[in-house]
Design an enzyme around this catalytic site. Structure first.
Site, PDB file in Angstrom:
ATOM      1  N   CYS A   1       0.810  -1.232   0.000  1.00 26.01           N
ATOM      2  CA  CYS A   1       0.000   0.000   0.000  1.00 26.01           C
ATOM      3  C   CYS A   1       0.847   1.289   0.000  1.00 26.01           C
ATOM      4  O   CYS A   1       0.494   2.270  -0.660  1.00 26.01           O
ATOM      5  CB  CYS A   1      -0.959  -0.004   1.190  1.00 26.01           C
ATOM      6  SG  CYS A   1      -0.262  -0.706   2.686  1.00 26.01           S
TER       7      CYS A   1
ATOM      8  N   HIS B   1      -2.187   6.559   4.228  1.00 30.88           N
ATOM      9  CA  HIS B   1      -0.769   6.515   4.572  1.00 30.88           C
ATOM     10  C   HIS B   1      -0.115   7.812   4.097  1.00 30.88           C
ATOM     11  O   HIS B   1      -0.291   8.221   2.952  1.00 30.88           O
ATOM     12  CB  HIS B   1      -0.066   5.344   3.880  1.00 30.88           C
ATOM     13  CG  HIS B   1      -0.476   3.983   4.371  1.00 30.88           C
ATOM     14  ND1 HIS B   1      -1.258   3.782   5.486  1.00 30.88           N
ATOM     15  CD2 HIS B   1      -0.188   2.743   3.896  1.00 30.88           C
ATOM     16  CE1 HIS B   1      -1.427   2.487   5.670  1.00 30.88           C
ATOM     17  NE2 HIS B   1      -0.797   1.837   4.715  1.00 30.88           N
TER      18      HIS B   1
HETATM   19  P1  NAP Z   1      -7.739  -8.835   7.213  1.00 31.49           P
HETATM   20  O1  NAP Z   1      -8.664  -7.746   7.551  1.00 31.49           O
HETATM   21  O2  NAP Z   1      -7.007  -9.525   8.293  1.00 31.49           O
HETATM   22  O3  NAP Z   1      -8.539  -9.952   6.337  1.00 31.49           O
HETATM   23  C1  NAP Z   1      -7.961 -11.196   6.005  1.00 31.49           C
HETATM   24  C2  NAP Z   1      -8.925 -12.044   5.192  1.00 31.49           C
HETATM   25  O4  NAP Z   1      -8.292 -13.317   4.947  1.00 31.49           O
HETATM   26  C3  NAP Z   1     -10.259 -12.330   5.880  1.00 31.49           C
HETATM   27  O5  NAP Z   1     -11.294 -12.324   4.936  1.00 31.49           O
HETATM   28  C4  NAP Z   1     -10.062 -13.755   6.417  1.00 31.49           C
HETATM   29  O6  NAP Z   1     -11.273 -14.484   6.514  1.00 31.49           O
HETATM   30  C5  NAP Z   1      -9.219 -14.353   5.306  1.00 31.49           C
HETATM   31  N1  NAP Z   1      -8.526 -15.551   5.787  1.00 31.49           N
HETATM   32  C6  NAP Z   1      -7.712 -15.656   6.883  1.00 31.49           C
HETATM   33  N2  NAP Z   1      -7.312 -16.941   7.038  1.00 31.49           N
HETATM   34  C7  NAP Z   1      -7.899 -17.658   6.041  1.00 31.49           C
HETATM   35  C8  NAP Z   1      -7.884 -19.032   5.656  1.00 31.49           C
HETATM   36  N3  NAP Z   1      -7.197 -19.945   6.366  1.00 31.49           N
HETATM   37  N4  NAP Z   1      -8.584 -19.399   4.553  1.00 31.49           N
HETATM   38  C9  NAP Z   1      -9.288 -18.488   3.843  1.00 31.49           C
HETATM   39  N5  NAP Z   1      -9.347 -17.171   4.156  1.00 31.49           N
HETATM   40  C10 NAP Z   1      -8.663 -16.770   5.238  1.00 31.49           C
HETATM   41  O7  NAP Z   1      -6.599  -8.325   6.206  1.00 31.49           O
HETATM   42  P2  NAP Z   1      -6.651  -7.100   5.147  1.00 31.49           P
HETATM   43  O8  NAP Z   1      -6.084  -5.872   5.757  1.00 31.49           O
HETATM   44  O9  NAP Z   1      -7.994  -7.066   4.511  1.00 31.49           O
HETATM   45  O10 NAP Z   1      -5.561  -7.584   4.097  1.00 31.49           O
HETATM   46  C11 NAP Z   1      -5.831  -8.582   3.115  1.00 31.49           C
HETATM   47  C12 NAP Z   1      -4.591  -8.786   2.250  1.00 31.49           C
HETATM   48  O11 NAP Z   1      -4.286  -7.534   1.582  1.00 31.49           O
HETATM   49  C13 NAP Z   1      -3.330  -9.133   3.082  1.00 31.49           C
HETATM   50  O12 NAP Z   1      -2.546 -10.027   2.347  1.00 31.49           O
HETATM   51  C14 NAP Z   1      -2.647  -7.774   3.262  1.00 31.49           C
HETATM   52  O13 NAP Z   1      -1.275  -7.896   3.479  1.00 31.49           O
HETATM   53  C15 NAP Z   1      -2.981  -7.097   1.936  1.00 31.49           C
HETATM   54  N6  NAP Z   1      -3.005  -5.612   1.984  1.00 31.49           N
HETATM   55  C16 NAP Z   1      -3.683  -4.955   2.970  1.00 31.49           C
HETATM   56  C17 NAP Z   1      -3.725  -3.556   2.972  1.00 31.49           C
HETATM   57  C18 NAP Z   1      -4.452  -2.755   4.016  1.00 31.49           C
HETATM   58  O14 NAP Z   1      -4.367  -1.492   3.954  1.00 31.49           O
HETATM   59  N7  NAP Z   1      -5.172  -3.358   4.969  1.00 31.49           N
HETATM   60  C19 NAP Z   1      -3.077  -2.863   1.967  1.00 31.49           C
HETATM   61  C20 NAP Z   1      -2.390  -3.574   0.976  1.00 31.49           C
HETATM   62  C21 NAP Z   1      -2.383  -4.954   0.983  1.00 31.49           C
HETATM   63  P3  NAP Z   1     -12.025 -14.713   7.947  1.00 31.49           P
HETATM   64  O15 NAP Z   1     -12.717 -13.417   8.268  1.00 31.49           O
HETATM   65  O16 NAP Z   1     -12.989 -15.813   7.645  1.00 31.49           O
HETATM   66  O17 NAP Z   1     -10.984 -15.074   8.948  1.00 31.49           O
END
Ligand code: NAP
Length: 349
Positions: free
Chosen positions: A150, A243
């Protein structure tokens, strides 16, 4: 013409819910599947997200009754947008690509693989050529493209016009990253309220290495990295979205402040391409001396632009400036969506 069917992997997370919102009434894409872990699967999205939906007052109606599936490659869709936690993204995304799905991912796992595009449509659409290499090498019917970290995305968008016009030699960046960048539930409130945390695991490595691939050139065997160097320091701050990055650059060619600002202001490489989620201006330059600010500017151009301000001389390198960008929209969900739109325009889906 019918819409292209899309599945969202990790639909319950911060990035996943942003995708659910951005895809409401999309011109080309229709969400036909929502998937997450077995903690969520089998239940309706409305039920699971009650008390957890947090990016807008209400979740889109279309998603409420949809039943969350497990992340198995038997989903009824042509394209998957992945917002999976990185602890599981590698294996699941591989399975989908192998089974013939086009995968546009937010996760870090595949970003630095030499046959996977690390894509920013304003910068390296030619890296889509890696898809053919990837399919051939891995024997996959589908494929994976990724978007950058990001903070990397917003820094690179701001750097692209400088790279093209003046050349880049060295970059020093200090980030102040929003709490929502850590996902849900993210950083414990007692750690982040009234505090700045000067460490985000793996983040500095991403900011220092991803830009070299993004600005790199395509060769027969993958990407040849760009030759500039980046030094990054990353901090988590008690801001919800957006950010902020303080950046200093050493350019290859001498120039003056007015020319740098004029170059930033006229950067709008996506205009005329017809991508539904593209910002009108990818860089928005603010002349106000105390902007950009996360509270006021994170949603400029619907959160799809990088907002730049405070461009001035640097006593160590050449120029320094501030960049602000929405981490969940252009920093993640909007980036994966824009990449999928580029894939459609270029005939990959
Ligand atoms: P998050 O809020 O923690 O969400 C994670 C997601 O992954 C949830 O839907 C969760 O489902 C799912 N998940 C976890 N364990 C799983 C499993 N064993 N099988 C299938 N699904 C599973 O994270 P996020 O911030 O949205 O980030 C998502 C991705 O984007 C990450 O790789 C992160 O590094 C990347 N990212 C995030 C941002 C940001 O600003 N947040 C920016 C750039 C990139 P459940 O709810 O069912 O557990």
């Amino acid at each position: 013409m019918g819409k292209i069917s899309v599945g969202i992997l990790g639909a319950t997370g911060m990035v996943g819910q942003t995708l659910v919102r951005l895809l409401e009434k999309h011109k080309w894409f229709e969400v036909t599947e929502l998937a997450a872990s077995d903690r969520s699967s089998g239940k309706s999205y409305g039920e699971i997200m009650k008390g957890r939906w947090s990016i807008s007052p209400e979740m889109p109606k279309y998603a409420e009754e949809m039943v969350i599936k497990e992340c198995n490659p038997d989903l009824r869709c042509d394209v998957v947008l992945s917002a999976l936690d990185s602890s599981v993204a590698l294996e699941i995304e591989n399975k989908f690509a192998k089974a013939g799905y086009a995968v546009s991912s937010n996760a870090k796992n595949h970003r630095m693989e030499n046959d996977v595009p690390l894509l920013i449509p304003e910068i390296n659409p030619d890296h889509l050529a890696l898809i053919d290499m990837q399919r051939k090498k891995r024997g996959w019917k589908g494929f994976i493209v990724t978007d950058p970290n990001c903070s990397t995305i917003h820094m690179c968008i701001a750097l692209k016009p400088l790279f093209d016009s003046f050349g880049l030699e060295r970059i020093s960046v200090t980030t102040m990253q929003a709490a929502s960048g850590a996902g849900y539930p993210g950083v414990p409130s007692l750690d982040i309220i009234d505090n700045v945390i000067p460490f985000i695991s793996d983040e500095e490595d991403k900011l220092e290495n991803e830009p070299l691939k993004i600005f790199g050139s395509i060769s027969g065997s993958g990407v040849i990295n760009a030759g500039f160097r980046v030094s990054a320091s990353c901090n988590r701050v008690p801001v919800r979205y957006g950010h902020t990055e303080s950046i200093s650059v050493k350019l290859s060619r001498k120039t003056d402040r007015e020319e740098v600002i004029a170059t930033l202001k006229k950067f709008s490489p996506l205009s005329g391409m017809g991508l539904p989620s593209a910002p009108r201006r990818s860089v928005v330059y603010s002349e106000v001396e105390n902007r950009p600010q996360a509270r006021f500017d994170a949603l400029v151009e619907g959160g799809m632009a990088s907002v730049v301000g405070r461009l001035r001389k640097c006593n160590v390198l050449d120029y320094k400036f501030t960049v602000l960008g929405h981490n969940l929209i252009r920093g993640a969900a909007g980036a994966a969506l824009l990449n999928a739109e580029l894939l459609k325009v270029k005939g990959y889906i």
